[in-house]
Design an enzyme around this catalytic site. Sequence first.
Site, PDB file in Angstrom:
ATOM      1  N   HIS A   1       0.866  -1.183   0.000  1.00 13.45           N
ATOM      2  CA  HIS A   1       0.000   0.000   0.000  1.00 13.45           C
ATOM      3  C   HIS A   1       0.904   1.234   0.000  1.00 13.45           C
ATOM      4  CE1 HIS A   1      -2.750   2.974   1.894  1.00 13.45           C
ATOM      5  NE2 HIS A   1      -3.747   2.183   1.531  1.00 13.45           N
TER       6      HIS A   1
ATOM      7  N   ASP B   1       3.232  -4.275   7.945  1.00 17.85           N
ATOM      8  CA  ASP B   1       2.004  -3.487   7.829  1.00 17.85           C
ATOM      9  C   ASP B   1       0.842  -4.452   8.036  1.00 17.85           C
ATOM     10  OD1 ASP B   1      -0.312  -2.279   6.990  1.00 17.85           O
ATOM     11  OD2 ASP B   1       0.493  -1.520   5.101  1.00 17.85           O
TER      12      ASP B   1
ATOM     13  N   GLN C   1      -4.477  -5.193   7.249  1.00 20.58           N
ATOM     14  CA  GLN C   1      -5.520  -6.103   6.744  1.00 20.58           C
ATOM     15  C   GLN C   1      -5.475  -7.470   7.415  1.00 20.58           C
ATOM     16  OE1 GLN C   1      -7.855  -5.095   4.785  1.00 20.58           O
ATOM     17  NE2 GLN C   1      -7.036  -3.216   3.884  1.00 20.58           N
TER      18      GLN C   1
ATOM     19  N   LYS D   1     -10.407  -0.639  10.439  1.00 22.69           N
ATOM     20  CA  LYS D   1     -10.635  -1.881   9.684  1.00 22.69           C
ATOM     21  C   LYS D   1     -10.903  -3.042  10.642  1.00 22.69           C
ATOM     22  CE  LYS D   1      -7.338  -0.276   6.232  1.00 22.69           C
ATOM     23  NZ  LYS D   1      -8.047   0.242   5.087  1.00 22.69           N
TER      24      LYS D   1
ATOM     25  N   CYS E   1      -4.771   2.460  -3.615  1.00 23.94           N
ATOM     26  CA  CYS E   1      -3.517   2.988  -3.041  1.00 23.94           C
ATOM     27  C   CYS E   1      -2.370   2.003  -3.239  1.00 23.94           C
ATOM     28  CB  CYS E   1      -3.667   3.328  -1.563  1.00 23.94           C
ATOM     29  SG  CYS E   1      -4.925   4.554  -1.266  1.00 23.94           S
TER      30      CYS E   1
HETATM   31  N1  PMP Z   1      -1.743  -0.483   4.611  1.00 24.66           N
HETATM   32  C1  PMP Z   1      -2.699  -1.254   4.077  1.00 24.66           C
HETATM   33  C2  PMP Z   1      -2.357  -2.637   3.587  1.00 24.66           C
HETATM   34  C3  PMP Z   1      -4.015  -0.776   4.008  1.00 24.66           C
HETATM   35  O1  PMP Z   1      -4.973  -1.543   3.490  1.00 24.66           O
HETATM   36  C4  PMP Z   1      -4.305   0.527   4.495  1.00 24.66           C
HETATM   37  C5  PMP Z   1      -5.699   1.104   4.401  1.00 24.66           C
HETATM   38  N2  PMP Z   1      -6.285   0.952   3.147  1.00 24.66           N
HETATM   39  C6  PMP Z   1      -3.271   1.278   5.051  1.00 24.66           C
HETATM   40  C7  PMP Z   1      -1.999   0.740   5.090  1.00 24.66           C
HETATM   41  C8  PMP Z   1      -3.501   2.646   5.610  1.00 24.66           C
HETATM   42  O2  PMP Z   1      -4.269   2.560   6.746  1.00 24.66           O
HETATM   43  P1  PMP Z   1      -4.856   3.894   7.445  1.00 24.66           P
HETATM   44  O3  PMP Z   1      -5.415   4.712   6.299  1.00 24.66           O
HETATM   45  O4  PMP Z   1      -5.889   3.400   8.347  1.00 24.66           O
HETATM   46  O5  PMP Z   1      -3.739   4.565   8.094  1.00 24.66           O
END
Ligand code: PMP
Length: 414
Positions: free
Chosen positions: A131, A208, A211, A234, A372
């Site tokens: 991401h 990270d 998910q 999430k 993203c």
């Molecule tokens: N890493 C991953 C794999 C994600 O799916 C997301 C959210 N789509 C993020 C980072 C960012 O998370 P947040 O916007 O809650 O900081």
Amino acid sequence: MTRLHDPVGDFDVDRVRTDFPLLARSVHDKPLVYFDSANTAQKPRAVIEAVDRYYREFNANVARAVHQLGEEATAAYESARDKLARLLNAPSRDEIVLTSGTTQAINLVAYSWALPRLGPGDTILVTTMEHHANIVPWQLVCERTGARLKVAPIDERGELIVEKFIEALTPDVKLAAVAHVSNVLGTINPVAELARATRKRGIPLLVDGSQAAPHFAVDVRALGCDFYAMTGHKLFGPTGTGALWARREILREMPPFFGGGEMIREVRFDGTTYAEPPHRFEAGTPNIAGFVGLAAAIDYLGALDHAGVAAHEADLLAHATDALRALPGVRLIGEAAHKVPVISFLVEGAHAHDLATLLDHEGIAVRSGHHCAHPLMQFYGVPATLRASLAFYNTHAEVERFVAALARVRKLLA
Ligand code: PMP
């Protein structure tokens, strides 16, 4: 033919759905099918009520008041730290830094850990499936330090090529940063195996975990990583909540990121000293209501039948995958052996956004776009995908509705 488990243990999806008020609403006069939980998950009543109760009954700032409300607010807020430590099996609650989410957690490591340490000739290793939150902070560090980013490749199925990752762990690599679970592909990466390789070479590993925790138990001790970033919204909790877990000895060596109230020991004009971790990294008034809600979310999840949840999610994934495969013109993006119920796909002759819009008119919420993850889109040579991301509160009837609607709307666009 998909084999559906009988309900396992105490897990009863129809009962669980009644805990989530929003799932009962309609969209465009159709009952909602919410297949966008990887984007943000819906919240159980327990979370909504905990936030409401905080504002009604004990709204006060944390860590500064000696009055009763302040003590109640602090206790409720700090209980989120305890619950997060237990959720991640962290050795100590002091290793949990409360953040606004994964993005802030990773940026904290980038600015406080990586920026002072890295220089020209150093490398940060990421993977193709990251991401942007696990790419751009490292690029910012590289721009400032002269370090460089290196990318471990994936294969067409959307699995990390572990040998290539290990080969890439050359002595110039000062940090490796990988997703536990891909938000686009649903792939579960073999983090424990990666961590064994990084540890052997003395390279810290950041995971990270955005998910992962919504789908299975995370154990940072068993994983053997050094940093674990996660996000609360999430995980069925409020937005603007999350955490960074890092080993105590690493946190101790990290200078503050933000300065302000609550992160100091003593402030003097001739020199300020800082609080110990985790408070050193928590300047200013935090998202108290959010963490009260996240604590309730963790309690809620803890009371579910985990084997039942896992079996139900595996069945939903198999059902949706098989049904999509059976539709003509559908290309699945991400067919890893180990996945959570996150399914990206394309439909021949139809734009992802157009399909998502038509599905929305059927009451079905899916996400379309690059999620993203531009470099991953570039790897697959596509500008965007459709993504159906499921949670334990989804049903087989919803999968049927989704696939039938997709078959219908696809004909409109063909
Ligand atoms: N890493 C991953 C794999 C994600 O799916 C997301 C959210 N789509 C993020 C980072 C960012 O998370 P947040 O916007 O809650 O900081």
